[in-house]
Design a protein around this motif. Sequence first.
Motif, mmCIF file in Angstrom:
data_model
loop_
_atom_site.group_PDB
_atom_site.id
_atom_site.type_symbol
_atom_site.label_atom_id
_atom_site.label_comp_id
_atom_site.label_asym_id
_atom_site.label_seq_id
_atom_site.Cartn_x
_atom_site.Cartn_y
_atom_site.Cartn_z
ATOM 1 N N PRO A 45 0.794 -1.104 0.195
ATOM 2 C CA PRO A 45 0.078 -0.050 -0.023
ATOM 3 C C PRO A 45 0.875 1.260 0.183
ATOM 4 O O PRO A 45 1.828 1.099 0.700
ATOM 5 N N GLY A 46 0.577 2.140 -0.800
ATOM 6 C CA GLY A 46 1.366 3.430 -1.044
ATOM 7 C C GLY A 46 2.467 3.448 -1.704
ATOM 8 O O GLY A 46 2.970 4.439 -2.056
ATOM 9 N N GLU A 47 2.909 2.273 -2.059
ATOM 10 C CA GLU A 47 3.988 2.361 -3.201
ATOM 11 C C GLU A 47 3.484 2.499 -4.695
ATOM 12 O O GLU A 47 2.557 2.165 -5.241
ATOM 13 N N LYS A 48 4.362 3.276 -5.330
ATOM 14 C CA LYS A 48 4.254 3.702 -6.715
ATOM 15 C C LYS A 48 5.057 3.035 -7.871
ATOM 16 O O LYS A 48 6.235 3.187 -7.667
ATOM 17 N N HIS A 49 4.500 2.688 -8.855
ATOM 18 C CA HIS A 49 5.270 2.014 -10.025
ATOM 19 C C HIS A 49 6.491 3.124 -10.479
ATOM 20 O O HIS A 49 5.959 4.260 -10.489
ATOM 21 N N GLY A 50 7.630 2.831 -10.444
ATOM 22 C CA GLY A 50 8.814 3.830 -10.922
ATOM 23 C C GLY A 50 9.239 4.708 -9.821
ATOM 24 O O GLY A 50 10.039 5.570 -10.160
ATOM 25 N N VAL A 51 8.483 4.724 -8.473
ATOM 26 C CA VAL A 51 8.931 5.297 -7.430
ATOM 27 C C VAL A 51 9.865 4.565 -6.583
ATOM 28 O O VAL A 51 11.044 4.888 -6.422
ATOM 29 N N TYR A 53 9.670 1.161 -6.765
ATOM 30 C CA TYR A 53 10.145 -0.068 -7.584
ATOM 31 C C TYR A 53 9.602 0.192 -8.921
ATOM 32 O O TYR A 53 8.505 0.920 -9.006
ATOM 33 N N TYR A 54 10.255 -0.603 -9.944
ATOM 34 C CA TYR A 54 9.423 -0.929 -11.142
ATOM 35 C C TYR A 54 8.746 -2.185 -10.908
ATOM 36 O O TYR A 54 9.523 -3.205 -10.651
#
Length: 186
Positions: A45-51, A53-54
């Motif tokens: 939760p809260g993790e963004k693609h490219g931020v 991780y990819y």
Amino acid sequence: MSERPRLTVLSGPSGVGKSTVVAHMRKVHPEVWLSVSATTRHPRPGEKHGVQYYFVSDEEFDKLVANGDLLEWAEFSGNRYGTPRKAVQERLENGEPVLLEIDLQGARLVRQSMPDAQLVFLAPPSWDELVRRLTGRGTEPPEVIERRLEAAKTELAAESEFDSTLVNTSVEDVARELLALMQVSD
């Protein structure tokens, strides 16, 4: 004409505070580029693609490995993690300081694929302090902590493979020392 920045790799045992040091350093010096890893694990939760991780599928990860697109990669708890080579090389060619925060296995692989990388070992002030940090999280069962402590012994024994060692007595001091090693002016 100043030297082109080298890739700097920060490694050390689990629980030593690598991500805390990096987060502090990037708050003070946002121009330091931290490589974003590719992973097969699902976003938390809260993790963004490219931020953070990819996030990629197993098939996509297989392709990255097969094409030699990763500087290093490893598997943890059934998921794979790797450092995309192209983004690192582009940043270095643009003269930007690049930092990788990875485990010992990854650091050894980077040494093979980019021998001129600067490897920095982050050490705990003492073994007792590392044990305190690893057990103090209170989020893991005893067998997991035991595994982490065993791994930490192996990781600490590898210190001599690194170009320099920083002892994590204070996050601010270590961040400053790391910036100096990376030749980022204050």
